[in-house]
Design an enzyme around this catalytic site. Sequence first.
Site, PDB file in Angstrom:
ATOM      1  N   GLY A 188      -5.428   8.095   7.956  1.00 29.27           N
ATOM      2  CA  GLY A 188      -5.527   9.552   7.820  1.00 29.27           C
ATOM      3  C   GLY A 188      -6.510  10.155   8.813  1.00 29.27           C
ATOM      4  O   GLY A 188      -6.458   9.887  10.010  1.00 29.27           O
TER       5      GLY A 188
ATOM      6  N   ASP B 257      -9.744   9.644   8.880  1.00 30.78           N
ATOM      7  CA  ASP B 257     -10.968   8.835   9.001  1.00 30.78           C
ATOM      8  C   ASP B 257     -11.533   8.792  10.432  1.00 30.78           C
ATOM      9  O   ASP B 257     -12.751   8.820  10.614  1.00 30.78           O
ATOM     10  CB  ASP B 257     -10.733   7.406   8.505  1.00 30.78           C
ATOM     11  CG  ASP B 257     -10.514   7.327   6.997  1.00 30.78           C
ATOM     12  OD1 ASP B 257     -10.646   8.371   6.319  1.00 30.78           O
ATOM     13  OD2 ASP B 257     -10.213   6.226   6.495  1.00 30.78           O
TER      14      ASP B 257
ATOM     15  N   ASP C 261      -4.263  12.902  -5.749  1.00 30.91           N
ATOM     16  CA  ASP C 261      -4.018  13.672  -4.536  1.00 30.91           C
ATOM     17  C   ASP C 261      -5.361  13.867  -3.852  1.00 30.91           C
ATOM     18  O   ASP C 261      -6.372  14.120  -4.508  1.00 30.91           O
ATOM     19  CB  ASP C 261      -3.360  15.017  -4.834  1.00 30.91           C
ATOM     20  CG  ASP C 261      -2.699  15.601  -3.588  1.00 30.91           C
ATOM     21  OD1 ASP C 261      -2.191  14.813  -2.760  1.00 30.91           O
ATOM     22  OD2 ASP C 261      -2.676  16.840  -3.427  1.00 30.91           O
TER      23      ASP C 261
ATOM     24  N   LYS D 263     -16.917   2.953   3.220  1.00 25.59           N
ATOM     25  CA  LYS D 263     -15.983   3.848   2.533  1.00 25.59           C
ATOM     26  C   LYS D 263     -15.790   3.451   1.073  1.00 25.59           C
ATOM     27  O   LYS D 263     -15.687   4.304   0.194  1.00 25.59           O
ATOM     28  CB  LYS D 263     -14.641   3.834   3.281  1.00 25.59           C
ATOM     29  CG  LYS D 263     -13.724   4.982   2.891  1.00 25.59           C
ATOM     30  CD  LYS D 263     -12.467   4.998   3.748  1.00 25.59           C
ATOM     31  CE  LYS D 263     -11.565   6.138   3.334  1.00 25.59           C
ATOM     32  NZ  LYS D 263     -10.281   6.129   4.045  1.00 25.59           N
TER      33      LYS D 263
ATOM     34  N   LYS E 173       0.686   3.118   1.932  1.00 25.46           N
ATOM     35  CA  LYS E 173       0.162   1.749   2.001  1.00 25.46           C
ATOM     36  C   LYS E 173      -1.347   1.713   2.240  1.00 25.46           C
ATOM     37  O   LYS E 173      -2.051   0.854   1.709  1.00 25.46           O
ATOM     38  CB  LYS E 173       0.893   0.966   3.094  1.00 25.46           C
ATOM     39  CG  LYS E 173       2.335   0.642   2.724  1.00 25.46           C
ATOM     40  CD  LYS E 173       3.047  -0.114   3.818  1.00 25.46           C
ATOM     41  CE  LYS E 173       4.500  -0.393   3.429  1.00 25.46           C
ATOM     42  NZ  LYS E 173       5.239  -1.046   4.528  1.00 25.46           N
TER      43      LYS E 173
END
EC number: 3.6.1.66
Length: 199
Positions: A155, A157, A71, A177, A10
């Site tokens: 993740g 970050d 990926d 970002k 998500k």
Amino acid sequence: MELWIATGNKGKLAEYKQLLRELPDLKVFSQGDIASFTPRPEDGKTFEDNARIKAKTLRAVKNNVWVLGEDAGLVVEGLNGLPGIHSARYAGPKASDSENVSKLLKMITLRPMPNKNAKFVCTTVVYTPTGEEWVFNGEMKGTIASKPAGLHGFGYDPVFIPEGQTQTLAELGTGYKSLLSHRAMALKAFLEKLQTVNP
């Protein structure tokens, strides 16, 4: 134009929608919009292998449209390139983001002279409606912080400090970002090529 993104993540999907928000003629869908979709295991040896697996699996049920498989992961010099393609599962198959971050920081501190240089890497494999394959890469260099900071993103970050910055990606926010991330770079390359075939 329809773009189908091969992800069940998500956070990643939200990032793509943010990056593509200024393209009014583009409708973004994901594998989550297909009730019976079953993803294949990501058992490739490289980011490109895994991106291709994702894109091909989605294209098998959604052909004649644009399909993007991606990926991405974190590559840390002091960990010989880990977590790399195992970034999402670094602390285990069902690990949360915070568990992965905790393991990363632990593994770095176990090194006698920690090398915290790192980069985020993103590879996208795109299939055109006619089945042509395009491959794009993006990366963002930086270092690993000693502890998590910031509330934005997902993740790794909260522990990734981009080159030339003093704050983590999670502190810098989505605006930063969306301009300069590894994902933004790969997507920008795709959109530039798309302009040449679909002006």
